[in-house]
Enzyme design. Sequence first.
Site, PDB file in Angstrom:
ATOM      1  N   GLU A 135     137.698  94.996  52.657  1.00 42.88           N
ATOM      2  CA  GLU A 135     136.947  96.077  53.336  1.00 42.88           C
ATOM      3  C   GLU A 135     137.036  95.924  54.858  1.00 42.88           C
ATOM      4  OE1 GLU A 135     132.962  97.076  51.840  1.00 42.88           O
ATOM      5  OE2 GLU A 135     132.259  96.974  53.914  1.00 42.88           O
ATOM      6  N   THR A 180     134.857 101.573  55.852  1.00 46.61           N
ATOM      7  CA  THR A 180     133.444 101.963  55.790  1.00 46.61           C
ATOM      8  C   THR A 180     133.191 103.279  56.544  1.00 46.61           C
ATOM      9  OG1 THR A 180     132.863 100.692  57.751  1.00 46.61           O
ATOM     10  CG2 THR A 180     132.682  99.557  55.627  1.00 46.61           C
ATOM     11  N   TYR A 181     132.008 103.839  56.290  1.00 49.09           N
ATOM     12  CA  TYR A 181     131.597 105.117  56.894  1.00 49.09           C
ATOM     13  C   TYR A 181     130.257 104.909  57.579  1.00 49.09           C
ATOM     14  CZ  TYR A 181     130.618 110.156  57.108  1.00 49.09           C
ATOM     15  OH  TYR A 181     130.354 111.436  57.530  1.00 49.09           O
ATOM     16  N   ALA A 189     126.783 105.713  58.335  1.00 46.63           N
ATOM     17  CA  ALA A 189     125.831 106.619  57.677  1.00 46.63           C
ATOM     18  C   ALA A 189     125.337 107.670  58.658  1.00 46.63           C
ATOM     19  CB  ALA A 189     124.669 105.814  57.113  1.00 46.63           C
ATOM     20  N   HIS A 193     118.098  96.609  45.285  1.00 44.51           N
ATOM     21  CA  HIS A 193     118.114  97.289  46.578  1.00 44.51           C
ATOM     22  C   HIS A 193     116.741  97.176  47.235  1.00 44.51           C
ATOM     23  CE1 HIS A 193     118.085 100.779  49.318  1.00 44.51           C
ATOM     24  NE2 HIS A 193     119.337 100.419  49.488  1.00 44.51           N
ATOM     25  N   LYS A 209     123.992 105.966  37.638  1.00 43.82           N
ATOM     26  CA  LYS A 209     125.028 106.341  38.613  1.00 43.82           C
ATOM     27  C   LYS A 209     126.392 105.832  38.164  1.00 43.82           C
ATOM     28  CE  LYS A 209     124.690 103.557  42.433  1.00 43.82           C
ATOM     29  NZ  LYS A 209     124.249 103.120  43.769  1.00 43.82           N
ATOM     30  N   GLN A 223     126.879  94.575  46.509  1.00 43.69           N
ATOM     31  CA  GLN A 223     126.462  94.018  47.791  1.00 43.69           C
ATOM     32  C   GLN A 223     126.731  92.524  47.729  1.00 43.69           C
ATOM     33  OE1 GLN A 223     126.299  94.174  50.866  1.00 43.69           O
ATOM     34  NE2 GLN A 223     124.923  95.953  50.903  1.00 43.69           N
TER      35      GLN A 223
HETATM   36  C1  LIG Z   1     130.370  97.614  48.593  1.00 45.74           C
HETATM   37  C2  LIG Z   1     129.414  98.349  49.502  1.00 45.74           C
HETATM   38  C3  LIG Z   1     129.911  99.127  50.535  1.00 45.74           C
HETATM   39  C4  LIG Z   1     129.046  99.804  51.392  1.00 45.74           C
HETATM   40  N1  LIG Z   1     129.570 100.573  52.389  1.00 45.74           N
HETATM   41  C5  LIG Z   1     128.752 101.260  53.202  1.00 45.74           C
HETATM   42  C6  LIG Z   1     129.287 102.125  54.206  1.00 45.74           C
HETATM   43  O1  LIG Z   1     130.502 102.291  54.341  1.00 45.74           O
HETATM   44  N2  LIG Z   1     128.402 102.775  55.023  1.00 45.74           N
HETATM   45  C7  LIG Z   1     127.046 102.637  54.887  1.00 45.74           C
HETATM   46  O2  LIG Z   1     126.318 103.249  55.640  1.00 45.74           O
HETATM   47  N3  LIG Z   1     126.513 101.842  53.930  1.00 45.74           N
HETATM   48  C8  LIG Z   1     127.330 101.161  53.089  1.00 45.74           C
HETATM   49  N4  LIG Z   1     126.788 100.370  52.095  1.00 45.74           N
HETATM   50  C9  LIG Z   1     125.329 100.181  52.042  1.00 45.74           C
HETATM   51  C10 LIG Z   1     124.595 101.283  51.254  1.00 45.74           C
HETATM   52  O3  LIG Z   1     124.784 102.532  51.849  1.00 45.74           O
HETATM   53  C11 LIG Z   1     123.111 100.898  51.285  1.00 45.74           C
HETATM   54  O4  LIG Z   1     122.893  99.733  50.524  1.00 45.74           O
HETATM   55  C12 LIG Z   1     122.168 102.017  50.881  1.00 45.74           C
HETATM   56  O5  LIG Z   1     120.837 101.669  51.292  1.00 45.74           O
HETATM   57  C13 LIG Z   1     122.095 102.238  49.379  1.00 45.74           C
HETATM   58  O6  LIG Z   1     123.240 102.794  48.941  1.00 45.74           O
HETATM   59  P1  LIG Z   1     123.434 103.143  47.380  1.00 45.74           P
HETATM   60  O7  LIG Z   1     124.751 103.798  47.316  1.00 45.74           O
HETATM   61  O8  LIG Z   1     123.149 102.008  46.519  1.00 45.74           O
HETATM   62  O9  LIG Z   1     122.282 104.273  47.238  1.00 45.74           O
HETATM   63  P2  LIG Z   1     121.517 104.890  45.993  1.00 45.74           P
HETATM   64  O10 LIG Z   1     122.268 104.756  44.724  1.00 45.74           O
HETATM   65  O11 LIG Z   1     121.123 106.254  46.415  1.00 45.74           O
HETATM   66  O12 LIG Z   1     120.230 103.946  45.876  1.00 45.74           O
HETATM   67  C14 LIG Z   1     119.327 103.788  46.965  1.00 45.74           C
HETATM   68  C15 LIG Z   1     117.936 103.504  46.430  1.00 45.74           C
HETATM   69  O13 LIG Z   1     117.459 104.622  45.686  1.00 45.74           O
HETATM   70  C16 LIG Z   1     117.170 104.257  44.336  1.00 45.74           C
HETATM   71  N5  LIG Z   1     117.633 105.371  43.501  1.00 45.74           N
HETATM   72  C17 LIG Z   1     118.910 105.657  43.139  1.00 45.74           C
HETATM   73  N6  LIG Z   1     118.950 106.774  42.397  1.00 45.74           N
HETATM   74  C18 LIG Z   1     117.671 107.202  42.271  1.00 45.74           C
HETATM   75  C19 LIG Z   1     117.064 108.307  41.634  1.00 45.74           C
HETATM   76  N7  LIG Z   1     117.785 109.190  40.936  1.00 45.74           N
HETATM   77  N8  LIG Z   1     115.700 108.434  41.730  1.00 45.74           N
HETATM   78  C20 LIG Z   1     114.962 107.543  42.431  1.00 45.74           C
HETATM   79  N9  LIG Z   1     115.493 106.471  43.057  1.00 45.74           N
HETATM   80  C21 LIG Z   1     116.824 106.304  42.984  1.00 45.74           C
HETATM   81  C22 LIG Z   1     117.936 102.987  44.076  1.00 45.74           C
HETATM   82  O14 LIG Z   1     117.334 102.198  43.077  1.00 45.74           O
HETATM   83  C23 LIG Z   1     117.872 102.331  45.452  1.00 45.74           C
HETATM   84  O15 LIG Z   1     116.651 101.700  45.639  1.00 45.74           O
HETATM   85  C24 LIG Z   1     127.628  99.676  51.220  1.00 45.74           C
HETATM   86  C25 LIG Z   1     127.124  98.897  50.174  1.00 45.74           C
HETATM   87  C26 LIG Z   1     127.996  98.242  49.313  1.00 45.74           C
HETATM   88  C27 LIG Z   1     127.457  97.420  48.196  1.00 45.74           C
END
Ligand SMILES: Cc1cc2nc3c(=O)[nH]c(=O)nc-3n(C[C@H](O)[C@H](O)[C@H](O)COP(=O)(O)OP(=O)(O)OC[C@H]3O[C@@H](n4cnc5c(N)ncnc54)[C@H](O)[C@@H]3O)c2cc1C
Length: 317
Positions: A47, A78-79, A81, A178, A194, A204
């Site tokens: 990455e 990466t992107y 946010a 998370h 998901k 992570q």
């Molecule tokens: C490999 C990797 C690469 C990453 N790359 C980036 C990047 O390029 N740019 C960046 O900004 N961040 C990046 N992140 C970080 C990520 O954006 C953060 O961890 C973010 O806070 C959560 O992302 P997620 O996709 O898990 O979100 P989600 O799946 O939306 O989850 C976020 C929270 O919401 C909860 N949740 C999920 N679905 C629901 C639902 N339907 N109802 C209620 N609650 C729900 C989950 O339990 C969690 O607590 C990366 C993380 C990893 C592991």
Amino acid sequence: MHSRPRGTRRTPVSPEYATERRDPTLYAEAVPKIHEILARGRSISFEFFPPKTAEAQATLEQTLVELVPLNPSCVSVTYGAGGTTRELTHDTVVRITRETSLTTMAHLTCAAHTRAELTAIIERYRDSGIENILALGGDPPADLDLPPGELTHAIGLVRLVRSLGDFSIGVAAHPEPHPRSPSLESDRRHTAEKLAEADFAITQFFFDADHYFELVASLHRLGVDKPVIPGIMPVLSLAGIKRMAELQGSEFPEWFAAKLRAAGDDPAAVRRVGIEEATKLCRRLLDGGAPGLHFFTLNRSTATREIYANLGLEPVG
Ligand SMILES: Cc1cc2nc3c(=O)[nH]c(=O)nc-3n(C[C@H](O)[C@H](O)[C@H](O)COP(=O)(O)OP(=O)(O)OC[C@H]3O[C@@H](n4cnc5c(N)ncnc54)[C@H](O)[C@@H]3O)c2cc1C
């Protein structure tokens, strides 16, 4: 590990990366999809973040030159946010795809974006031949005071990406739940929902292999057995990793901190400990059945190359 048939794309990336242009006759083959790579064997990915200055760009180019001989299954970008690196991420992914032999994956986050904005970004990737997208929630910088975004969770982005093209779609998974989750169970349930709609997950970073195995076991109990690739963060300094771990809700174990402190003020000794522990973690994960490794390189190659060599992971030629 995946290896693209020779002759279909130029290998490896050269120092002239900055100026070379894609020859369409050499690149008739589509970028491989990550779930297809995983179906054939392990996926080892690296990455990067998109470089914001000419100096950072030069560092990334040098890193790519040094990592291409390892023949990774994929490299990802990466992107920022909220769209803070919208163009940079796009340009970096497309450029690596066109100008190197590497398979690419674009990260995309839904926070603070409208559905129309996300649609435009995804369609642009589709039209540029990008096949792999990591669909994420994202945490926009609080000081930008951006709107919440039309899609509230990453699962909405998975659905949107799926509806717009034949992409291979990855999602994030959190071995230690998370930080915004009300409970471990709720995070596992949402991750399972998901991942059921995506193709694979990348985790992570974490430091205890049991956290990873427990995540995989709970997803299995919830009926989801799609590949979960562990994310590996080589530790090169105690202060740096403590800050990062705090931000993303990982526990930085005291036994590891004590080992790093015992290495004293000698950065090379601290580094040695970090590489040794990352190697042990990777070995345990692979021996325990992990479908690959995803290295958070921070745009440098040395730590990844050392761990790779320690593991005896041979580039497939
Ligand atoms: C490999 C990797 C690469 C990453 N790359 C980036 C990047 O390029 N740019 C960046 O900004 N961040 C990046 N992140 C970080 C990520 O954006 C953060 O961890 C973010 O806070 C959560 O992302 P997620 O996709 O898990 O979100 P989600 O799946 O939306 O989850 C976020 C929270 O919401 C909860 N949740 C999920 N679905 C629901 C639902 N339907 N109802 C209620 N609650 C729900 C989950 O339990 C969690 O607590 C990366 C993380 C990893 C592991």
